[in-house]
Design a protein around this motif. Sequence first.
Motif, PDB file in Angstrom:
ATOM      1  N   LEU A   9       0.780  -1.297  -0.131  1.00 24.05           N
ATOM      2  CA  LEU A   9      -0.130  -0.012  -0.015  1.00 24.05           C
ATOM      3  C   LEU A   9       0.926   1.317  -0.036  1.00 24.05           C
ATOM      4  N   ASP A  10       0.646   2.066  -0.928  1.00 20.28           N
ATOM      5  CA  ASP A  10       1.222   3.588  -1.038  1.00 20.28           C
ATOM      6  C   ASP A  10       2.795   3.369  -1.131  1.00 20.28           C
ATOM      7  N   ASN A  11       3.251   1.992  -1.680  1.00 17.95           N
ATOM      8  CA  ASN A  11       4.546   1.929  -1.643  1.00 17.95           C
ATOM      9  C   ASN A  11       5.177   1.758  -0.477  1.00 17.95           C
ATOM     10  N   ARG A  12       4.553   1.572   0.526  1.00 18.19           N
ATOM     11  CA  ARG A  12       5.127   1.610   1.911  1.00 18.19           C
ATOM     12  C   ARG A  12       4.881   0.558   2.845  1.00 18.19           C
ATOM     13  N   TYR A  13       3.565  -0.091   2.753  1.00 17.47           N
ATOM     14  CA  TYR A  13       3.122  -1.067   3.983  1.00 17.47           C
ATOM     15  C   TYR A  13       2.935  -2.259   3.111  1.00 17.47           C
ATOM     16  N   GLU A  14       3.481  -3.345   3.315  1.00 14.40           N
ATOM     17  CA  GLU A  14       3.337  -4.702   2.709  1.00 14.40           C
ATOM     18  C   GLU A  14       2.669  -5.422   3.555  1.00 14.40           C
ATOM     19  N   ILE A  15       1.240  -5.842   3.135  1.00 14.52           N
ATOM     20  CA  ILE A  15       0.393  -6.666   4.045  1.00 14.52           C
ATOM     21  C   ILE A  15       0.696  -7.777   4.007  1.00 14.52           C
ATOM     22  N   ALA A  30       1.316  -6.007   8.937  1.00 13.96           N
ATOM     23  CA  ALA A  30       1.984  -5.531   7.689  1.00 13.96           C
ATOM     24  C   ALA A  30       3.260  -4.921   8.315  1.00 13.96           C
ATOM     25  N   ARG A  31       4.457  -4.813   7.313  1.00 10.51           N
ATOM     26  CA  ARG A  31       5.665  -4.289   7.385  1.00 10.51           C
ATOM     27  C   ARG A  31       5.815  -2.828   6.877  1.00 10.51           C
ATOM     28  N   CYS A  32       6.237  -1.932   7.556  1.00 15.24           N
ATOM     29  CA  CYS A  32       6.335  -0.529   7.042  1.00 15.24           C
ATOM     30  C   CYS A  32       7.858  -0.678   6.602  1.00 15.24           C
ATOM     31  N   HIS A  33       8.028  -0.613   5.169  1.00 12.74           N
ATOM     32  CA  HIS A  33       9.471  -0.597   4.721  1.00 12.74           C
ATOM     33  C   HIS A  33      10.352   0.536   4.740  1.00 12.74           C
ATOM     34  N   ARG A  34       9.452   1.759   4.966  1.00 12.80           N
ATOM     35  CA  ARG A  34      10.287   2.990   5.074  1.00 12.80           C
ATOM     36  C   ARG A  34      10.925   2.960   6.725  1.00 12.80           C
ATOM     37  N   LEU A  35      10.280   2.598   7.632  1.00 13.10           N
ATOM     38  CA  LEU A  35      10.822   2.466   8.959  1.00 13.10           C
ATOM     39  C   LEU A  35      11.215   1.011   9.361  1.00 13.10           C
TER      40      LEU A  35
END
Length: 648
Positions: A9-15, A30-35
């Motif tokens: 989602l939004d190129n950030r949150y991987e479900i 989910a995993r936040c790839h930014r943080l």
Amino acid sequence: MDNYIGQLLDNRYEILEVIGTGGMAVVYKARCHRLNRLVAVKILKSDLAQDADFRRRFHDESKAVAMLSHPNIVSVYDVSRSSSIEYIVMELIDGITLKQYMQKRGQLSWREALHFIIQITKALGHAHSRGIIHRDIKPHNIMILRDGSVKVADFGIARLTSSQNTLTQEALGSVHYISPEQARGSHVDARSDIYSAGVVLYEMITNRLPYEGDSPVSVAIQHINSVPLSPRELNPEIPEALEAITMKAMASDVEKRYPSADAMLSDLEEFRKNPSIIFDYTPADFMNKPDTGEPTQVISNSGRRKAINPRLRYSEDVEYEDLQVRRGSGRKRAVMVTAVVVVLVVIFSLWFFIFRSFFSATSELTVPELVGKRLEDVRSSDDNSEFTIVEGEPQYSDETEAGVILSQDPESGRKVKRNTEITVVVSLGPRTASMPDLVNTEYRSALIYLDNMGFDFHVTTSEAASDTITKGYVVSTQPVYGTELTKNAEIVVVVSTGPEVKMVTVPSFVGLPIETVELQLAALNLKEGTLTPVEDSSEDGTVLSQSVAATTSVPEGTAINFEISVGPAVTPSEKPVITPVTLTQTIGLPSGEGVVHVVVELDNAVVFDKTVNKNLGSIPVSLSGTGTEWMYVYFDGVLSDSREITFS
């Protein structure tokens, strides 16, 4: 499989996986790839996203929760709204709900209940100070963390107090915990949350709900018209002050209730400091129901017995009868007609029931074998049309695929009546889990984490060099993060050995000046070891040998020892011949009688060591040496004289 699983989602949150489902939304891990952290993502259900009212309520929740920042409230990290999807990114909680905790523990001690309710009240106080009412406080929405702390979650029906919309057509919250004003569809303010918190406290200290009934409507009516048993009647060990706090929080009259969460928290803190405290109010002050301005409503006798305090039954029954008399003779006729109709309906129902039971009893059926069959096949089969198939709590099974029946009750072969319910337990298939993200985790902690997952994984380790991962930490796993795992899965954990060691080929340093060798060692990332001086015909400072042979490959940082020339050795013929000179020194003895032990040293070499008679007065000692040397005289081990002797 869920359509969102695997999406970014939004190129950030991987479900990653579903962790919960509510009436309005689905919550995903989910995993936040930014943080690079795990989070919870709540996505509005697609069928509800088409409804503008639901979208508005979901968006209100986003605004409400985003305003809150408190250690006892689940944090919100991000809010997203678009034409196709609406979601909230929240803190991922590692714990269980208070409801699950109570189901495991049963009745809580009043001290443990106090610990929880103080934190809940603090959370409500913060939310109310921001103008937010939760409207759905219940144990299901309260998370208990591993350290015993509490976080209030799921503002699914929260709304800003400035909003004028009242959802009277919906059953807001859970009926066992709603306030009387919610049940009536009246104005709701922060005191409604206090009432619900009081019900939660009541349940914790008594292990039962204040009101129970055969239907949600009957429970809601009891909230309006009934009074619960006092907590100490159910559990005499509850302190009087805590009972008073509970009943004040649950006062049906909002004017008698705590005016704010902070006021309730103040009493809780006073009680915590002094459990023997006596407040200026008692549970009896809150036992009378307020005048709602609404006609009295009749509830079932069974529900009434559960809800009404036995001490108040008589007075309430008299009040009910008086009310009927005051309605006047004009309504008596209608009451009589209604009574006749009710009697006829009851007689017909009894006749129909007896008639049906008589013929049903004469037609028994044999329970079929359902175990091992797919539930959808069982329900679609005409062979089972004479039974009512009820699905019980599904279970995971490593041997049976999902959708297949594991057990049934009653068992096959039994004789039962037509339309008997058969409860079946259906397999969910093998229990699965997602491969956790263990990269850059200390490898022993990673192994413990995998073991605690309870899947009996077969875990092996291997090693690999890494320039970015610290030695002893996980470089990678096989299978990779996010892969679905089943019981006894094979997992390989690759552990870092630190940066890869570079090898260097050692050149020949023999014959080179040591200064040149030192420069070459630095260029090759090698170290200079021990330098051993050797007499040699080579020029002073020339390398004669090296400890590591030329063309040998060694790791960077290796130390190499060298033998270094100090020039040619001096031949014996070139050395001057020095002839020792012998002198005699007179040593004066101590006065007195007896003997004394005399030791004479010449430059730390003993030249005289005898015991002599003191009567001799003095003794001669012969010394031999060259140049200038020091003589030391000891009497019985004590230094008595020292002098410089020149041999010439």
